[in-house]
Design a protein around this motif. Sequence first.
Motif, PDB file in Angstrom:
ATOM      1  N   LYS A  49       2.553   5.683  -7.491  1.00  0.00           N
ATOM      2  CA  LYS A  49       1.502   6.432  -8.193  1.00  0.00           C
ATOM      3  C   LYS A  49       1.809   7.919  -8.185  1.00  0.00           C
ATOM      4  O   LYS A  49       1.604   8.616  -9.194  1.00  0.00           O
ATOM      5  N   LYS A  50       2.315   8.445  -7.077  1.00  0.00           N
ATOM      6  CA  LYS A  50       2.678   9.868  -7.028  1.00  0.00           C
ATOM      7  C   LYS A  50       3.795  10.173  -8.014  1.00  0.00           C
ATOM      8  O   LYS A  50       3.778  11.207  -8.701  1.00  0.00           O
TER       9      LYS A  50
ATOM     10  N   ARG B 295       0.832  -1.201   0.000  1.00  0.00           N
ATOM     11  CA  ARG B 295       0.000   0.000   0.000  1.00  0.00           C
ATOM     12  C   ARG B 295       0.871   1.257   0.000  1.00  0.00           C
ATOM     13  O   ARG B 295       0.687   2.161  -0.830  1.00  0.00           O
ATOM     14  N   CYS B 296       1.829   1.326   0.928  1.00  0.00           N
ATOM     15  CA  CYS B 296       2.680   2.516   1.021  1.00  0.00           C
ATOM     16  C   CYS B 296       3.534   2.699  -0.235  1.00  0.00           C
ATOM     17  O   CYS B 296       3.630   3.807  -0.782  1.00  0.00           O
TER      18      CYS B 296
ATOM     19  N   VAL C   7       4.440  10.513   1.080  1.00  0.00           N
ATOM     20  CA  VAL C   7       3.111   9.932   1.091  1.00  0.00           C
ATOM     21  C   VAL C   7       2.460  10.122   2.453  1.00  0.00           C
ATOM     22  O   VAL C   7       2.985   9.657   3.454  1.00  0.00           O
TER      23      VAL C   7
ATOM     24  N   LEU D 124      -4.569   0.741  -8.714  1.00  0.00           N
ATOM     25  CA  LEU D 124      -4.218   2.108  -9.102  1.00  0.00           C
ATOM     26  C   LEU D 124      -4.310   2.359 -10.606  1.00  0.00           C
ATOM     27  O   LEU D 124      -4.049   3.475 -11.060  1.00  0.00           O
TER      28      LEU D 124
ATOM     29  N   GLY E   4       3.045   1.368  -3.220  1.00  0.00           N
ATOM     30  CA  GLY E   4       2.191   1.585  -4.384  1.00  0.00           C
ATOM     31  C   GLY E   4       1.722   3.025  -4.493  1.00  0.00           C
ATOM     32  O   GLY E   4       1.717   3.620  -5.583  1.00  0.00           O
ATOM     33  N   GLU E   5       1.345   3.625  -3.357  1.00  0.00           N
ATOM     34  CA  GLU E   5       0.907   5.020  -3.378  1.00  0.00           C
ATOM     35  C   GLU E   5       2.050   5.954  -3.776  1.00  0.00           C
ATOM     36  O   GLU E   5       1.847   6.954  -4.472  1.00  0.00           O
TER      37      GLU E   5
ATOM     38  N   ARG F 273       0.120   9.407   5.595  1.00  0.00           N
ATOM     39  CA  ARG F 273      -0.308   8.154   6.155  1.00  0.00           C
ATOM     40  C   ARG F 273      -1.625   8.323   6.860  1.00  0.00           C
ATOM     41  O   ARG F 273      -1.770   9.119   7.718  1.00  0.00           O
TER      42      ARG F 273
END
Length: 633
Positions: free
Chosen positions: A148-149, A141-142, A631, A177, A144-145, A633
């Motif tokens: 994406k950024k 999750r961390c 990112v 995503l 992947g985000e 949280r």
Amino acid sequence: MTRFSSQPFSLQQQKQLALSITRVLSVYGYIIDSYIIEFFTDGLWGTLPQSWQTALADLPSAQLADLLLETRNSEEVRYRSVWPLSLLAFKVTAHTLAFPRAPKEAGGGRLEEFRHNHCQSSMLNPLLRKHVKPKKQHEIRCLGELVKKLSDATGCDCIVDVGSGQGHLSRFLSFGLGLSVTAVEADQHFVTMATKFDEQLGCMLWKERKMVAECIGGDGSHSLTPQMPRHVWGWVDPRASWEQLLLQLCKDWSLETQSSSVATPGPSQAAETGSITQGQQHLDWQREASAADVENELPAPASDTAVGEAHSGRTAELEVERHGPACSSNQDGHTILNGHSSPDPSRSSDIKRTVFSDCNQSCSCHRIKQPCLPRLQKSDFSPGSRFMLTGLHACGDLSVAMLRYFARCPSIVGIVSAACCYMKISTAEIPVPPGVLMPRHLPEPTEPLEHGYPMSTWVAQLPGHRLSYKSREVACHAIEEYTERLRCRSAGLRTHCFRAVLEMVIRGLDPTKKKLGVQTMKKAHKLSFEEYARQGLARVGLDPNIPLDGASVKAMLSQQQNVIAFFSLALLLAPLVETLLLLDRMIFLHERGFQCELLPLFDPKLSPRNLVLVAAKLNPTSTRTGNDLCVPR
């Protein structure tokens, strides 16, 4: 020292920090270079300054945690005696020079995403949590985000996941995503499992959409996208050029599209022969399966597709020589392939029985050849594609190779890399680290060999920059987890002393037997030392019934807290070694004109290797900065 996470961490600051760390290690590096099992044989306690011995002797474990390893100041901390200034300076210096490991908005206690269910992240779609342990849920999750950024910042939605394993990160990037993902993995079993999990998720997604559409009308919209990752079975050779990497990514080397069931050597065979040819790729156990099994359980093979024109006008005349992966066995019986973990080939017959054990034969997701997902979009990769690299804990030289590909390949516009297994990095002193077996037949290199450390010109010229295998191995330890064990006075801590006493006994019986691997004993901390010694002696080929010198053994066991204290000193230096390794990579990128950031992304208590290196070839007109990639949280 300026904290890089709050404002830009300049090249000059990085160089100064690297210089400071090498100076500290040149004085105290002998502590982290020592093997704790040689505590008695080499008299390690006596190597410490006398004033340190006095301050640390028989110090309770909880006080070691609070006074030595804890980074936060606490009014409740009380020293039982006045510590020497040199020891206090050592502690403060180690904490100050190490990269901060706490995520920017991390709080105490359980992570918010696991507050209601410690096994299920509330921030991850339930369909993406299947088959994924809590630690991995948090990581994908961390990371992947963050990917994406960076994708938004670079305008590039094509991602290559290196060392993708069973595809958990790739599924989140694609289904979760909406990114176009090519996942590269050397272990054929992992590729098969990843393909199976993709099909299962796609099938459930399609069924949910259909159910919603039938019940409430509409188009059955869903938070997940019908974007499926593309899996490539192949070993990324850290020595290969970026042109070879592009060809490898463009080739259709997926398990689903092979046309012939030609036998392929397993990982161990590949290490012996030195190569796995393109036409030979398939599942080892496919030979043993019946025609019906293959029809129902395995993807249909197809011939390799030709690659057209490569990037920058280069043609496909460049042929990729597939070399057998460097492999070794880890404690779980898996094979390490320079960053890829593979099951023992001897267990391949079990794979056939377990690959599809989670669904019955009539389930539509069981037949990979004819899935029930007509609307799923498969990610693609073309020679001229702009793409980003990512890797979740790419092992050893694999994470190093990713940085070199980013710096040299014009098609790669960004990289998000979480590294691990620093002891498997190659150096001039240890070109092939212990536990990494290279293929026997390798072509002569056309260019000078590049080692995993140091990468940068600056670090390479620093006096005392060399890092031993042992120091890099200790840098992989989880200092936060060990601190908690000290604080809780874990009974398992006594095994440090047990193993050190056993080493003394072994060398007394046979001086030639030094630092032998003694397999982990089940519940060793619950054994008496006599029973521990019997089992240990048997495992190294010595008489387990040999009588022990009771008085000598008792005297050594009484020094248990000193053994723990010495190991704690070594662990205090571990973050400095990791910081120097990652600084070297950052300076390498800066020397080539690239800006980069190092972010403490994961919760270190859940994922110890939590520092993630981010770099991008941003458009000169872009207003984004490295801090935009933090990112929340």
